[in-house]
Scaffold this active site. Structure first.
Site: not given
Ligand code: ADP
Length: 510
Positions: A81-82, A240
């Site tokens: 992520m991110h 995830d």
């Protein structure tokens, strides 16, 4: 037989799995790629490496399993992520992506909380500004690489870039978008208020989808490269954490999961959007349409046990090798021989600072209560108990909002130990179960693909495909015996914080 392809674009590798129409895993294959750390605390990857790795992974998976591309009827994505993928007007990558674990943006996080206000940011996005999140990376680019910033026209997360290459379509799911700090998490749409306050153009952000929605179809050129069929539907997928939770069936209220890897994540499904008052838990959209989740993140969970093994378990390692056992198995058997509460010994697991419930990079670990009777087994048991108390802190934040958790689904390396699973059940006072699906986020991604292609509910598919294989019931007497230890554990961080900070500063001075 038809299959769904689940792709999990991780930090070290892309994992590709094939799941058949009854939910059975028919094959899996991973391809690794490098991680660059150009400066201490920085972490970057080249989106091209993700793309090449994914193409290779799919091709090799089809080869190894002897599967024909035309039998794959849907593709789903999970991903780290991110991370920030900056694209120009031609959708070309401008610079390597800054990853979730990149720590360079502390200053930008402070600027964001100043510009939006901590409460307003929490109210709108469900979160505080953390260095891992995406919005601070955009501000960093503007301040440090203005020539790159001037060319940006699209902002994507890692897996969404790979889907763009597969389908030619820009898009992002609301679960992963929740980690950008630019999403109005309650409303499941981009936050005009936040983007305006941060001066980030709204039109850089892609169309939003629910995780099981079809977000594109395979391009002929991508089909030729991968061996899949042109036109194959690709669903939006999820980050995830959301995919991992779907992958173990955490898809209705009352069910939580603990992912016990290097870090530890306590994850709970919410039917309604909720936050705690200090935003200590992350509140995100779930991969289940119209639902949310909250999670607490413990930085060193299995990581603390790994540290203990690496430095202090030489005898256990030798014994494990002689007996053909896993060293963690030897360690947990030893710990089981020590009494509950380790005879008055507590371990604080904040070895790399902490996130939930104490967002403090300067928090530190420790053994408290040592006496001459304590030996190795006590200390090992205290490490396991301390990690579990740390995880329970997240559960208590969830409980404080009135959500009653009645079952905990555990996964990750730590979940391999029956002794640790029983300890979690006893300390939490909740049954701890393991399930048949052990492929983590990639499996959740395949469930999402099946949902989109077959037009079925994610919840329904999880009920059909995911079965409980082991259940540890909490023992009431042991739960009661742990309570006074947990109460003391909860007070230690605040009591020791000044010492942690001074020690951390001294160590930084060298
Ligand atoms: P990662 O988050 O790095 O992917 P894993 O999910 O593989 O990690 O979990 C690794 C951690 O799991 C180890 O650091 C260790 O603490 C724990 N672990 C692995 N095997 C066992 C075991 N048999 N018993 C207890 N803990 C284990």
């Amino acid at each position: 037989m038809s299959y769904f392809l689940g792709l999990d674009l991780g930090t070290s590798a892309v994992k590709c799995i094939l799941v058949d129409e009854r939910g059975a895993v028919a094959g899996s294959h991973s391809v690794e790629y490098p991680l660059d750390q150009p400066h201490p605390g920085w972490a970057e990857q080249h989106p091209e490496d993700w793309w090449q790795g994914t193409v290779q992974g799919i091709r090799e998976l089809l080869d190894h399993t002897g599967t024909s591309g035309v039998d794959i009827i849907g593709i789903g994505f999970s991903g780290q992520m991110h991370g920030s993928v900056f694209l120009d007007a031609d959708q070309a990558v401008i610079r390597p992506a800054l990853l979730w674990c990149d720590q360079r943006t502390a200053e930008q996080c402070a600027q964001i909380e100043q510009a939006v206000g901590v409460d307003e940011l929490g109210r709108l996005t469900g979160n505080r500004a953390l260095t891992g999140f995406t919005a601070p990376k955009v501000l960093w680019l503007r301040q440090h690489e203005p020539e790159h910033y001037a060319r940006v026209r699209h902002l994507l997360l890692p897996k969404d870039y790979v889907r763009l290459r597969l389908t030619g379509a820009l898009g992002m799911d609301v679960a992963d978008a929740s980690g950008t700090l630019l999403l109005d998490v309650a409303a499941r749409r981009w936050s005009q208020a936040v983007t305006e306050r941060l001066d980030i153009p709204l039109d850089w952000l892609p169309p939003l989808y629910e995780s099981g929605e079809i977000a594109g179809r395979l391009l002929p050129e991508a089909a030729a490269l991968t061996g899949l069929a042109a036109g194959t539907p690709v669903v939006a997928g999820g980050g995830d954490q959301a995919c991992g939770a779907v992958g173990v069936g955490v898809v209705r209220e009352g069910i939580a999961s603990v992912a016990l890897g290097t870090s530890g994540v306590v994850f709970v499904h919410d039917d309604a959007y909720q936050t705690d008052e200090a935003y200590r838990l992350h509140s995100f959209c779930h991969g289940v349409p119209g639902k949310w989740h909250r999670m607490g993140v413990m930085l060193a969970a299995g990581g603390a046990l790994q540290w203990w093994r690496r430095h202090f378990a030489h005898e256990e390692l030798a014994r494990a090798q002689a007996e053909g056992r896993d060293v963690y198995n030897v360690l947990t058997s030893e710990a089981a021989a020590a009494p509950l509460g380790s005879e008055g010994l507590l371990f604080l697991p904040y070895l790399t600072g902490e996130r939930t419930p104490h967002p403090d990079p300067k928090a530190r670990g420790g053994f408290i209560g040592l006496n001459l009777r304590h030996g190795k087994a006590h200390l090992t048991r205290a490490v396991l108990e301390g990690i579990t108390f740390g995880l329970r802190d997240s559960l208590e934040l969830i409980r404080a909002s009135g959500v009653a958790v009645r079952e905990l689904r555990v996964s990750g390396g730590g979940a391999r130990s029956p002794m640790w699973r029983q300890m979690i059940a006893d300390i939490f006072g909740i049954p701890v179960v393991t399930v048949n699906s052990t492929d983590g986020p990639a499996y959740g991604a395949a469930v999402m693909a099946a949902s989109g292609v077959l037009g079925r509910d994610i919840t329904e598919l999880c009920d059909e495909w995911i079965r409980i294989v082991d259940r540890a019931e909490p023992d009431a007497a042991r739960h009661a015996a742990y309570e006074p230890y947990y109460r003391i554990y909860r007070e230690l961080y605040a009591a020791l914080k000044p010492a942690f900070h001074q020690l951390s500063d001294l160590a930084a001075q060298g």
